[in-house]
Design a protein around this motif. Sequence first.
Motif, PDB file in Angstrom:
ATOM      1  N   ASP A   4       0.827  -1.219   0.000  1.00 50.05           N
ATOM      2  CA  ASP A   4       0.000   0.000   0.000  1.00 50.05           C
ATOM      3  C   ASP A   4       0.854   1.258   0.000  1.00 50.05           C
ATOM      4  N   ILE A   5       1.707   1.336  -1.007  1.00 48.24           N
ATOM      5  CA  ILE A   5       2.626   2.452  -1.184  1.00 48.24           C
ATOM      6  C   ILE A   5       2.437   3.012  -2.593  1.00 48.24           C
ATOM      7  N   LEU A   6       2.516   4.332  -2.736  1.00 44.19           N
ATOM      8  CA  LEU A   6       2.520   4.976  -4.045  1.00 44.19           C
ATOM      9  C   LEU A   6       3.886   5.609  -4.278  1.00 44.19           C
ATOM     10  N   TYR A   7       4.326   5.594  -5.529  1.00 38.28           N
ATOM     11  CA  TYR A   7       5.594   6.194  -5.930  1.00 38.28           C
ATOM     12  C   TYR A   7       5.341   7.149  -7.086  1.00 38.28           C
ATOM     13  N   TRP A   8       5.696   8.410  -6.916  1.00 35.52           N
ATOM     14  CA  TRP A   8       5.677   9.381  -8.002  1.00 35.52           C
ATOM     15  C   TRP A   8       7.082   9.472  -8.567  1.00 35.52           C
ATOM     16  N   LEU A   9       7.196   9.727  -9.859  1.00 36.37           N
ATOM     17  CA  LEU A   9       8.475  10.009 -10.487  1.00 36.37           C
ATOM     18  C   LEU A   9       8.596  11.519 -10.634  1.00 36.37           C
ATOM     19  N   VAL A  10       9.733  12.065 -10.230  1.00 38.65           N
ATOM     20  CA  VAL A  10      10.003  13.499 -10.333  1.00 38.65           C
ATOM     21  C   VAL A  10      11.372  13.678 -10.982  1.00 38.65           C
ATOM     22  N   PRO A  11      11.637  14.837 -11.588  1.00 37.02           N
ATOM     23  CA  PRO A  11      12.957  15.063 -12.169  1.00 37.02           C
ATOM     24  C   PRO A  11      14.066  14.884 -11.121  1.00 37.02           C
ATOM     25  N   PRO A  12      15.200  14.327 -11.519  1.00 34.06           N
ATOM     26  CA  PRO A  12      16.290  14.042 -10.573  1.00 34.06           C
ATOM     27  C   PRO A  12      16.728  15.269  -9.784  1.00 34.06           C
ATOM     28  N   GLY A  13      16.872  15.075  -8.481  1.00 30.26           N
ATOM     29  CA  GLY A  13      17.394  16.107  -7.592  1.00 30.26           C
ATOM     30  C   GLY A  13      16.394  17.152  -7.131  1.00 30.26           C
ATOM     31  N   GLU A  14      15.212  17.214  -7.750  1.00 35.75           N
ATOM     32  CA  GLU A  14      14.264  18.277  -7.415  1.00 35.75           C
ATOM     33  C   GLU A  14      13.532  18.073  -6.090  1.00 35.75           C
ATOM     34  N   ALA A  15      13.627  16.902  -5.506  1.00 34.37           N
ATOM     35  CA  ALA A  15      12.972  16.653  -4.219  1.00 34.37           C
ATOM     36  C   ALA A  15      13.986  16.246  -3.148  1.00 34.37           C
ATOM     37  N   ALA A  16      15.248  16.369  -3.450  1.00 29.17           N
ATOM     38  CA  ALA A  16      16.303  15.863  -2.561  1.00 29.17           C
ATOM     39  C   ALA A  16      16.283  16.478  -1.167  1.00 29.17           C
ATOM     40  N   ASP A  17      15.841  17.721  -1.032  1.00 32.52           N
ATOM     41  CA  ASP A  17      15.880  18.377   0.275  1.00 32.52           C
ATOM     42  C   ASP A  17      14.534  18.377   1.002  1.00 32.52           C
ATOM     43  N   TRP A  18      13.584  17.625   0.502  1.00 33.93           N
ATOM     44  CA  TRP A  18      12.263  17.578   1.147  1.00 33.93           C
ATOM     45  C   TRP A  18      12.359  16.957   2.535  1.00 33.93           C
ATOM     46  N   ARG A  19      11.574  17.493   3.445  1.00 35.69           N
ATOM     47  CA  ARG A  19      11.450  16.940   4.797  1.00 35.69           C
ATOM     48  C   ARG A  19       9.968  16.879   5.129  1.00 35.69           C
ATOM     49  N   LEU A  20       9.283  15.864   4.607  1.00 36.60           N
ATOM     50  CA  LEU A  20       7.863  15.662   4.868  1.00 36.60           C
ATOM     51  C   LEU A  20       7.683  14.358   5.623  1.00 36.60           C
ATOM     52  N   PRO A  21       6.840  14.358   6.662  1.00 38.45           N
ATOM     53  CA  PRO A  21       6.624  13.113   7.405  1.00 38.45           C
ATOM     54  C   PRO A  21       6.014  12.050   6.495  1.00 38.45           C
ATOM     55  N   GLU A  22       6.423  10.826   6.675  1.00 40.35           N
ATOM     56  CA  GLU A  22       5.917   9.663   5.944  1.00 40.35           C
ATOM     57  C   GLU A  22       6.352   9.612   4.482  1.00 40.35           C
ATOM     58  N   VAL A  23       7.132  10.586   4.017  1.00 39.37           N
ATOM     59  CA  VAL A  23       7.556  10.652   2.620  1.00 39.37           C
ATOM     60  C   VAL A  23       9.046  10.341   2.547  1.00 39.37           C
ATOM     61  N   GLN A  24       9.395   9.489   1.591  1.00 41.53           N
ATOM     62  CA  GLN A  24      10.799   9.152   1.392  1.00 41.53           C
ATOM     63  C   GLN A  24      11.155   9.454  -0.067  1.00 41.53           C
ATOM     64  N   VAL A  25      12.215  10.213  -0.280  1.00 42.98           N
ATOM     65  CA  VAL A  25      12.686  10.517  -1.628  1.00 42.98           C
ATOM     66  C   VAL A  25      13.817   9.552  -1.959  1.00 42.98           C
ATOM     67  N   LEU A  26      13.661   8.859  -3.068  1.00 35.43           N
ATOM     68  CA  LEU A  26      14.645   7.870  -3.507  1.00 35.43           C
ATOM     69  C   LEU A  26      15.374   8.422  -4.726  1.00 35.43           C
ATOM     70  N   GLY A  27      16.622   8.772  -4.522  1.00 34.49           N
ATOM     71  CA  GLY A  27      17.429   9.340  -5.594  1.00 34.49           C
ATOM     72  C   GLY A  27      18.640   8.481  -5.872  1.00 34.49           C
ATOM     73  N   HIS A  28      19.731   9.135  -6.281  1.00 35.74           N
ATOM     74  CA  HIS A  28      20.972   8.439  -6.621  1.00 35.74           C
ATOM     75  C   HIS A  28      21.352   7.445  -5.525  1.00 35.74           C
ATOM     76  N   GLY A  29      21.632   6.220  -5.916  1.00 36.20           N
ATOM     77  CA  GLY A  29      21.989   5.173  -4.970  1.00 36.20           C
ATOM     78  C   GLY A  29      20.817   4.300  -4.572  1.00 36.20           C
ATOM     79  N   SER A  30      19.610   4.664  -4.992  1.00 36.32           N
ATOM     80  CA  SER A  30      18.407   3.880  -4.686  1.00 36.32           C
ATOM     81  C   SER A  30      17.935   3.154  -5.938  1.00 36.32           C
ATOM     82  N   HIS A  31      17.189   2.104  -5.709  1.00 42.44           N
ATOM     83  CA  HIS A  31      16.567   1.357  -6.804  1.00 42.44           C
ATOM     84  C   HIS A  31      15.075   1.253  -6.543  1.00 42.44           C
ATOM     85  N   VAL A  32      14.297   1.288  -7.624  1.00 44.01           N
ATOM     86  CA  VAL A  32      12.840   1.231  -7.533  1.00 44.01           C
ATOM     87  C   VAL A  32      12.352   0.171  -8.506  1.00 44.01           C
TER      88      VAL A  32
END
Length: 111
Positions: free
Chosen positions: A38-66
């Motif tokens: 029960d997880i949703l994943y949005w795709l966003v341009p690389p690096g544009e969400a790297a500094d987000w600090r939202l509860p329950e939200v995880q940003v997966l960037g360089h070094g992550s696999h989806v």
Amino acid sequence: MAAGCWWDAVRVPFAPGVRALGVLGDDTGAVIRDGYGDILYWLVPPGEAADWRLPEVQVLGHGSHVAVPPPRRTKGPGLYWHVPVAYGRECTDATHLHEALSAALTARPAL
């Protein structure tokens, strides 16, 4: 697939994710759903969400696999496109997504 090159992924629990989809409406890009977790994943341009600090939200960037479903997989069980991927509609604008998630995370579900 490796994140951080063509896109980053924003991982959100299903309930606030659905609320964010309601806020975004037609402004959403493709959304992957993990029906088992029960997880949703949005795709966003690389690096544009790297500094987000939202509860329950995880940003997966360089070094992550989806895990990414095949383009035609639009139903569960398992991994599928909750909002199908389409040409020109792969990524969601990161600013719009952040605003929608902020609203969705502060909204209280109807009883």
